[in-house]
Every structure is written in C-alpha cells, then in structure tokens.
Design a protein around this motif. Structure first.
Motif, PDB file in Angstrom:
ATOM      1  N   THR A   1      -4.745   1.495   3.678  1.00  0.00           N
ATOM      2  CA  THR A   1      -3.312   1.363   3.929  1.00  0.00           C
ATOM      3  C   THR A   1      -2.885   2.276   5.075  1.00  0.00           C
ATOM      4  OG1 THR A   1      -2.784   3.094   2.314  1.00  0.00           O
ATOM      5  CG2 THR A   1      -2.789   0.827   1.514  1.00  0.00           C
ATOM      6  N   VAL A   2      -1.774   1.896   5.709  1.00  0.00           N
ATOM      7  CA  VAL A   2      -1.113   2.759   6.684  1.00  0.00           C
ATOM      8  C   VAL A   2       0.390   2.638   6.458  1.00  0.00           C
ATOM      9  CG1 VAL A   2      -2.885   2.579   8.478  1.00  0.00           C
ATOM     10  CG2 VAL A   2      -0.987   0.942   8.447  1.00  0.00           C
ATOM     11  N   HIS A   3       1.117   3.594   7.020  1.00  0.00           N
ATOM     12  CA  HIS A   3       2.579   3.551   6.951  1.00  0.00           C
ATOM     13  C   HIS A   3       3.109   3.120   8.313  1.00  0.00           C
ATOM     14  CE1 HIS A   3       6.562   4.419   5.469  1.00  0.00           C
ATOM     15  NE2 HIS A   3       6.811   5.148   6.542  1.00  0.00           N
ATOM     16  N   LEU A   4       3.954   2.121   8.306  1.00  0.00           N
ATOM     17  CA  LEU A   4       4.523   1.577   9.521  1.00  0.00           C
ATOM     18  C   LEU A   4       5.990   1.980   9.604  1.00  0.00           C
ATOM     19  CD1 LEU A   4       2.854  -0.357  11.394  1.00  0.00           C
ATOM     20  CD2 LEU A   4       4.338  -2.189  10.596  1.00  0.00           C
ATOM     21  N   ARG A   5       6.416   2.488  10.766  1.00  0.00           N
ATOM     22  CA  ARG A   5       7.841   2.798  10.959  1.00  0.00           C
ATOM     23  C   ARG A   5       8.154   2.816  12.443  1.00  0.00           C
ATOM     24  NH1 ARG A   5       8.196   7.673  13.164  1.00  0.00           N
ATOM     25  NH2 ARG A   5       6.908   9.441  12.440  1.00  0.00           N
ATOM     26  N   PRO A   6       9.427   2.658  12.816  1.00  0.00           N
ATOM     27  CA  PRO A   6       9.812   2.759  14.222  1.00  0.00           C
ATOM     28  C   PRO A   6       9.550   4.155  14.778  1.00  0.00           C
ATOM     29  CG  PRO A   6      11.496   1.593  12.983  1.00  0.00           C
ATOM     30  CD  PRO A   6      10.538   2.172  11.975  1.00  0.00           C
ATOM     31  N   ILE A   7       9.298   4.202  16.044  1.00  0.00           N
ATOM     32  CA  ILE A   7       9.026   5.479  16.702  1.00  0.00           C
ATOM     33  C   ILE A   7      10.335   6.238  16.917  1.00  0.00           C
ATOM     34  CG2 ILE A   7       9.273   4.769  19.128  1.00  0.00           C
ATOM     35  CD1 ILE A   7       6.513   6.220  19.578  1.00  0.00           C
ATOM     36  N   THR A   8      10.250   7.562  16.967  1.00  0.00           N
ATOM     37  CA  THR A   8      11.406   8.414  17.282  1.00  0.00           C
ATOM     38  C   THR A   8      10.958   9.475  18.290  1.00  0.00           C
ATOM     39  OG1 THR A   8      11.015  10.098  15.580  1.00  0.00           O
ATOM     40  CG2 THR A   8      12.257   8.124  14.913  1.00  0.00           C
ATOM     41  N   PRO A   9      11.911  10.138  18.949  1.00  0.00           N
ATOM     42  CA  PRO A   9      11.525  11.183  19.912  1.00  0.00           C
ATOM     43  C   PRO A   9      10.664  12.285  19.303  1.00  0.00           C
ATOM     44  CG  PRO A   9      13.813  10.558  20.245  1.00  0.00           C
ATOM     45  CD  PRO A   9      13.365   9.855  18.998  1.00  0.00           C
ATOM     46  N   ASP A  10      10.782  12.531  18.009  1.00  0.00           N
ATOM     47  CA  ASP A  10       9.965  13.562  17.358  1.00  0.00           C
ATOM     48  C   ASP A  10       8.480  13.216  17.370  1.00  0.00           C
ATOM     49  OD1 ASP A  10      12.129  15.120  16.849  1.00  0.00           O
ATOM     50  OD2 ASP A  10      12.312  14.608  14.725  1.00  0.00           O
ATOM     51  N   ASP A  11       8.156  11.944  17.657  1.00  0.00           N
ATOM     52  CA  ASP A  11       6.760  11.513  17.646  1.00  0.00           C
ATOM     53  C   ASP A  11       6.057  11.778  18.978  1.00  0.00           C
ATOM     54  OD1 ASP A  11       6.740  10.473  15.016  1.00  0.00           O
ATOM     55  OD2 ASP A  11       7.757   8.660  15.707  1.00  0.00           O
TER      56      ASP A  11
END
Length: 887
Positions: free
Chosen positions: A21-31
């Motif tokens: 499994t992986v976790h999918l989420r939108p990117i943010t500047p903190d990334d």
C-alpha cells in the motif's frame, strides 16, 4: 487557491499490484525537501524519460513550481511510502480550454507496482471535478512502459508520432472499458494483498510469553502445533527462548525478513511495536490485542492511527481485537489465532468480524465435518475487511464456498458489487447480525444500513442469507459436499410415514415441488430395500434433489443402512444433491463421508441434519441460490429518449443548500427528461378554472386535493374520479376546495383503469440508491410489501423487481383478470434507475399512483426531493476504506 488547501477526499490509501500500500495525496509546498530527495533517487534513465534530458539537479525555481500548485488548473499527487515520496503525477491546464497535459514519474525501485495507472485514475477524477474533459501527454517513443500505461487504461487514446516523441490525447470521462480495467486491477491488487497475509514465509509473535495464561503464549503454541511451514520468531524482551524456540528482544533484531507479525502485547505498548515493525518492513500485522475502538473514543483514535500508519508504510492490518488468521493449505499450515487447533483442510473460506465468536465457529466447523481453506477473524476491522476477502476468494483455487458472519458494513455498495460477481461462481452464505445494535468499535468504522437495504443487497447479489450460525452451517454443509440442484423438484424417501410427510410439508412451504408422493419403505425394511428406494428416486428424471429421512430400526444397525446409502450415491454419479436426517447425526456421519484431501469429508459426502425440517430448509436455500445463479444476469441498459443535459440544467438551476421538494412543474419537466410522462393535469383555483381545464384536457377527468394527507387516504376522500361533465366538475371542486384552507385543486385527464402501484427512489448515503416497487394500499403499507433493488440495475433486475412483491400476482392476470403490461413497468423502473445514476442530487422520488393496465403504465402523481449529493463510496478511482469510516 491556497496551495495547502485541497479537497480532503482527494487523499486515499491505495493497494498496489504486489499487495503493498501507499498513501496518495496532493502535493503541498512543505513537500519540497521530500521532492528534492525523490528526484535525487531517480536513475539517469528515469529522469531522461520524464524530462527529455539528463536534468541531474532540480533548480530552486523548478522545485518551487513543482511543489506549489493551485489544486485547480495545476494539480499534483504524491504517492508516499512512510515519509518518502515514491511517485509523482501532475496535470497542467492548457490555456483556458478543457484540456490538460498530464505526466508522472515513479521511483525506479517502485516501478512495475501499478503506481502509474493509479496516479492516472486519481488525476483524471480530480480533473473532471475541475471541469476538464481531456488529457494530453508527450512521451518519448522509447519509453514503452509509459505508453502502455496510457494505452491500457481503457480510454480511447489517439496517437501521433513526431521526431521520437509520441503525442497522446484522450477523453477522461469514464468508459465501460476504463471502469472494467480499474475494477480488474483493484481485484488483482486486493486479492494479492490478502494472499500475502495468508501465505507468509515467516511469522513473528510479538509478546510471545512463557506464561501459559497469556495470549502471546497461546498464539505461539498454536503456530508451532500446526507445524507452520516457515520459521516462527518469538519476540520477548525478558527471555532468550519461548517454548524451546529462540526469542528476540525486538522484531528489529530478527536476522531475516518478517512477512507477518502477530501482536499480542497490551494496547499501551502497540505504538512502540508498530514503530519497530515499520522499521523492519513487516508486510502484515495481526493484532489480537484488545483495548482499542471497543473501549471508547480514546481507543478508537489509537486504532485509526494504527491503521493509517500501517497503510502509509505499505502494511495491511487484521484487527485489533481479532482472533487471528488461518490457512490450512498443506504448504502453509498457518494457525495464527487463539483457537487451539488448525481445522481440517477443506474448500470453504470463512470471514468473521467477531473475535469472541471465532473460537466457537471453528469448533462447530470441526464438530460438523466442515473443512476450511482459510479463516479470518477481523475483530474491530480497522483495515482488512470482508470486501478484501471476497476479492481474494474470487480467484483462490482452494476455495469453493464462502461463509460470512457480518455485524456491520464498511462499504455496502462495494460489497454488493463484489458479492454479485463472486456469487456467480462461488456461493456466499451470510449471517447479518447487528440489526438493532452494533459494537462501538464496528459502529465507528461502519455505515448504518436499514433492513430493506440489506435484504435488497443480498437478494440482488445472490447471497444466501441465514438467521443464525446453525443455519449457516446447515447450508454450508450441503454446498460444500453436494452438487447444486437443477430445479425445485424434490423426492422424499424414508422409513417413516410421519417423518416423510413432515419433510414434504416443509418442502412445499418453502416453495419447492414434490417429485411424487413421499416414499415410505416401512419400518421393517432392510438396508437393501432402503437402498433400492433411494436408487429409484435418484434415477427419477422428475426429481432434481433428494431428501432421505431415516429412523434406525431396532433389529438392524443403522450403520448398515448408511453403507447401503453410500453405495447407491456412489453408483449414481453424485449428480443430484442429497440431504438426510440420518441416525440423528448433525454433520456428516462417518459412514456417509467421502474423504477429502485434507482429512475432512469431501465432495460427495452426504450431510445429516437432526430434523427433516432443517434438512429441507438447507435444501430450499441452496435451490433458490441455484435458480439465481442459473438465471440470465441481464445487461445494464439505458432506455432511449433520455436528455441528460437538460436534466442536469434543471437540477443546477435549484439552489441546494439543503433538502427541499420540487414544485409540480419542475418535477414534471425533470421526469420528462427521462421519458417518464405524468398524465396531463392542471392546478386550478376556482370552479370556472376547473371547467376550463377539464375541457382542455378532455373528459372524463379526475380531480384531487393538493394536500397529500387528503389525496392519499384509503377512503379517497380527497379524490373524485370519472367526472364526465361541467356540473360534476363544479360540484367536485366545491367539495375538494372546502376540505382545506387552500383553493388549489388538481384537474387531471383520467388514465385507463388499472392496478394502483407505487415506484420510488430512496437514497442511502452509504449504500447508494434503491429503487422500490409495490402495490398501493393500506394492506401493502401495513405489511411492508415492497421490493427493492440497488442501482445500477440490469434489465433482469427490473423484471425481477416488478414481480417480487407478494401481491405481484395481481398484475399477472390473477383469477382471469387481464394482465398488466409488465414490460411498461420494467421500462419505468429502468428510467428511474438511470435518473438515480445521473442525478445523485435526487434524494427521494415517489411515483404514486402508477396505474398498471393492459394498455401500459400511467404515472398520475410524482414527488421529487433534491438535496446536496451524498458521497458515493464505490465510485471514482480505486481506494481503500478509510480507517475512520467507509470510502
């Protein structure tokens, strides 16, 4: 838009093709730092494929641009494994149009795990939400793997080749093929995930204890006693060995890989254990420890944290508060449970939510001679659920029958889809408890589903529903050991007239047919005469199944009769199912057992029931299932004459800040978009208006009060029918207007006389939309004589729905009456189903009455309620149910 502010439903845990499994989420500047590290781990070849050049370093300007998006015109998703980004996918809108350029890149070590197709699904869903309809992509011609991802997604892809670059374009609206591709990948990934859980090459028992009273001692003992095929590692910080097996202070100190960890430490210590398992790279956890969601809000938070952390690091979790998992495969021999014995090997899979009942279930299976292939007790079901097991058993060659003990549903809509598909090849028998009460732990990760929805779900999916564990095993024994009947005709053979008649009465009461009178060989008949009667019944072409009832005589041992029966069955080729009441045995008598490969009774064994009623009830359930399985599946059809665009425009014109009913005119216009015509009517406010309207509509007319409380009363006090002249209309208007404070009255053209029916849509936010059908009237309402089917519907579903209510024979020409046009009713059902699929804003709809006659089906009244659309848990891109509830 704030680059940190994105739709939270865009986050998802997803299962990859290898079961991780992986976790999918939108990117943010903190990334930004994670993105830079990700870029640094890419090989030169991967960077070249993505950026069409070496691009060894990511400049600060590009880093800011790639990690800062508006989540509207520029969207990027990251796939995270633990704290590391392992893949990135993005789209950028092209100008002001409805197209966007899409691209993604996957870290070399994680290529081939299906991340590209998952990113494409989620990007396409996000793009559709933002008003986009088309993707373009530029791919180097030599990057065959990326070209295949686009080509195999199920969209209609156009390609152009120029100077070593392939230009791809495709619409991103879901197609039948793209949905089927996604579903097939989902099935393979989730099945693989469960396969990894049930086929570990090594097992660690964390909390293995030398104290015989502790659960850690029990789990280790049971693993060793079952002779697990791989190494078992006890984890105990205080002892160098447990039960003669070398122990390790921590899972991190185990020298080899650990596929499965059974956690048996107190709840307070699970976080620390979890951290160690994540660092070790354990693939799956079975948490038998209690003290989580069942204890209240604090325990529930810890449970959700456990599941979320595990998934984010590629791990699946069974439990907490679980009994454990079993696999009787000769090459595995896994007993990672609190149950003392590995069950006999068989071909039945069992999923159970209750850990407390698990031990009793396994003991009963052993007592009644039911061998198991696999068993999972999910406890609080924070992660692995019944849906995961359905995906696994669909393609598991070791499982022929599926048993479920369910207390709640995490994702009912998905359950319906999976069960319906699996049930076509493998029977599913389910106990659904928790009708009135569910444990707090399961309630927290479940959605409430009313009884009508559950019944509709099971009927439509072909699930054999039973009311108790006893009935579950009764039915399972017949399915596991006997063939399915070809029809409903049952022969009854025995040596007692009274018991034979009891079996025959029960068969008729259950809708079965008798293939002749019950045969009584007499209490004094010997084994040969008894066997001859059974042989004749089996050879009878009018019989599809056989019930054998036997009372042991005093003079001859019952075992002689059993052996004679077994010989006849063997000679008969085992083509017809046999249920028996033999020697008062519950299960499979040794004399009637055919040895299976794992020691349990195998195919061809004749199950015995303590009473003829239980034998016949089991046979009746199996017969109904066989009828469902052999019936045409039907096709998902969309009736002609539907104007979806106009329907959406009508709905979008309503301001939906809450639920509210549509006015008559808007409801009629909306229904007309789906080819549902309401018998013409007018609303009048005076006697003169009523006369004028009647003339325009054409006599005869009906007049109705606008107040539902008057119009739908059983004494029809608010309705006047067959008004054929001006004076009758004036009189009716005066009487109806005088019944309420409002002068409004309906004037409607008389429809052809027919049987009054009611059709409707009711929305279950978690389950989906149900289409309901029944006959109008006080008796039908009082008895709840309504049938339900879940959207989407096939033509076979629609045909079954209008024939399902107990009063439905009235529509088919009961006692010589002319039959109603059932095809017109079926068409009406399919039109409502199409409306429900297209317009989730329709929260409730009722057509009442619908007059069904030989001339057609005429809708004389309609009510429609709109509201903000609910979340639809089994639509959109692939995702696991969130630890906090269904998705």
């Amino acid at each position: 838009m704030d680059p940190f502010d994105y739709p939270r439903h865009w986050e998802a845990d997803v299962v990859l093709s290898d079961g991780g499994t992986v976790h999918l989420r939108p990117i943010t500047p903190d990334d930004a730092e994670k993105l830079l590290a990700f870029h640094g781990r890419l090989s030169e070849r991967t960077r070249y494929y993505r950026y069409f050049g070496p691009y060894p370093r990511m400049p600060k300007r590009d880093l800011e641009r790639f990690s800062t998006v508006d989540h509207v015109d520029r969207v990027a998703f990251t796939a995270l494994l633990g704290d590391d980004i392992v893949a990135v996918g993005r789209y950028d809108r092209l100008g002001e149009g409805s197209s966007a350029e899409v691209a993604f890149v996957v870290e070399d070590a994680h290529q081939g795990r299906g991340l590209g197709s998952i990113l494409l699904e989620h990007l396409a869903a996000a793009a559709r939400e933002r008003g986009l309809s088309r993707f373009t992509a530029e791919v180097l011609a030599e990057n065959g793997q990326m070209v295949r991802i686009f080509r195999d997604a199920g969209y209609g892809v156009s390609r152009a080749f120029e100077e070593g670059v392939v230009h791809l374009e495709f619409d991103i609206d879901p197609t039948e093929e793209s949905v089927e591709v996604a579903r097939a990948r989902e099935q393979a990934a989730e099945a693989r995930s469960v396969h990894n859980l049930l086929h570990p090459k090594s097992v660690a028992v964390i909390g293995a204890s030398t104290d015989r009273t502790k659960i850690g001692h029990a789990v280790l003992t049971h693993l060793l006693a079952a002779d697990f095929a791989g190494p078992v590692y006890p984890v105990n910080a205080e002892h160098r060995s447990v039960r003669g097996v070398r122990a390790y202070p921590s899972v991190l100190e185990i020298p080899d890989d650990v596929d499965l960890a059974v956690v048996a430490v107190p709840a307070a210590g699970v976080d620390e254990v979890m951290d160690a398992c994540l660092a070790k790279g354990v693939k799956a956890l079975v948490v038998v420890t209690s003290g989580f969601g069942e204890t209240g809000p604090g325990g529930l938070s810890a449970e959700r944290r456990l599941a979320a952390e595990a998934r984010a690091h590629g791990m699946r979790v069974v439990g907490p508060n679980a009994l454990g998992v079993l696999n009787t495969d000769a090459g595995v021999r896994l007993n990672a449970t609190l149950a003392p014995q590995l069950p006999a090997r068989g071909r039945t899979g069992f999923f159970c939510q209750s850990g407390a009942l698990g031990t009793a279930i396994l003991a009963t299976a052993a007592e009644r001679g039911l061998g198991l292939s696999t068993f999972v007790s999910a406890g609080n079901r924070s992660d692995v659920s019944g849906n995961d097991l359905l995906q696994y058993w669909e393609t598991d060659p070791a499982t022929d029958v599926v048993l479920l003990y369910l207390e709640s549903f995490g994702n009912p809509r998905k359950f319906a889809r999976l069960a319906r598909r699996l049930g076509r090849t493998k029977p599913i028998v389910a106990v659904k408890s928790g009708r009135h009460a569910v444990t707090p732990a399961l309630a927290a990760t479940s959605v409430p589903v009313d009884e009508s929805s559950v019944q509709a779900l099971f009927e439509q999916a072909g699930v054999i529903r039973v009311e108790s564990l006893a009935q579950l095993f009764d039915t399972a024994l017949l399915l596991a050991h006997q063939p399915l009947p070809a029809g409903p005709r049952v022969a009854v053979v025995g040596n007692s007239t009274a018991i034979g008649l009891l079996a025959a009465d029960t068969a008729l009461a259950q809708g079965l047919e008798l293939a002749g009178d019950p045969v009584d060989v007499g209490a004094q008949a010997g084994p040969e005469a008894f066997a001859a009667a059974v042989k004749e019944a089996l050879e009878n072409p009018e019989a599809d199944a056989l019930v054998v009832v036997f009372v042991p005589p005093l003079a001859v041992p019952g075992t002689s009769f059993a052996r004679a029966l077994a010989e006849v069955v063997e000679q008969g080729g085992r083509t017809k199912p046999i249920a028996s009441t033999f020697l008062a045995v519950e299960g499979v008598p040794a004399e009637l057992a055919v040895p299976g490969p794992g020691g349990a009774p195998g195919r061809g064994s004749v199950p015995s029931y303590p009473s003829p009623e239980r034998a016949v009830l089991a046979l009746a359930r199996v017969t109904r299932y066989a009828r469902w399985r052999s019936a045409p599946q039907g096709t998902f059809v969309r009736p002609e004459g539907i104007d979806t665009e106009a329907a959406h425009a009508i709905v979008e014109a309503q301001r939906l800040d809450g639920e509210r009913p549509l006015d008559d005119d808007t409801a009629v216009r909306l229904l007309a978009c789906y080819g549902v015509e309401v018998v013409p009517f007018r609303v009048v406010t005076s006697a003169d208006d009523a006369v004028r309207a009647a003339g325009e509509l054409g006599y005869p007319v009906a007049m109705k009060a606008t107040d539902d409380r008057l119009r739908h009363r059983t004494d029809l006090v608010g309705v006047r029918l067959d008004l054929s002249g001006e004076e009758a209309v004036r009189t009716a208007y005066g009487m109806l207007a005088g019944m309420s404070d409002r002068p409004d009255v309906y004037v409607q053209r008389m429809a052809p006389k027919g049987i009054s029916c009611v059709l409707g849509l009711q929305d279950d936010p978690s389950f989906g939309t149900l289409v309901s059908f029944g006959l109008s009237g006080l008796v039908s309402d009082l008895l709840g004589d309504r049938a339900y089917r879940a959207v989407p519907l096939t033509d076979a579903d629609a045909a079954a729905l209008v024939r399902a209510p107990k009063a439905a024979p009235l529509l088919a020409g009961y006692r010589g009456d002319e039959p109603a046009d059932l095809s017109a009713l079926q068409d009406l059902v399919l039109r409502l189903a199409a409306l429900a699929e297209d317009l989730p804003e329709v929260r409730e709809l009722s057509l009442e009455p619908v007059l069904a006659s030989v001339a057609g089906a005429y809708v004389s009244s309609a009510r429609v309620t709109l509201g903000p659309p609910p979340s639809r848990h089994d639509t959109g891109p692939r995702r696991l149910r969130s630890p906090g509830g269904a998705r």
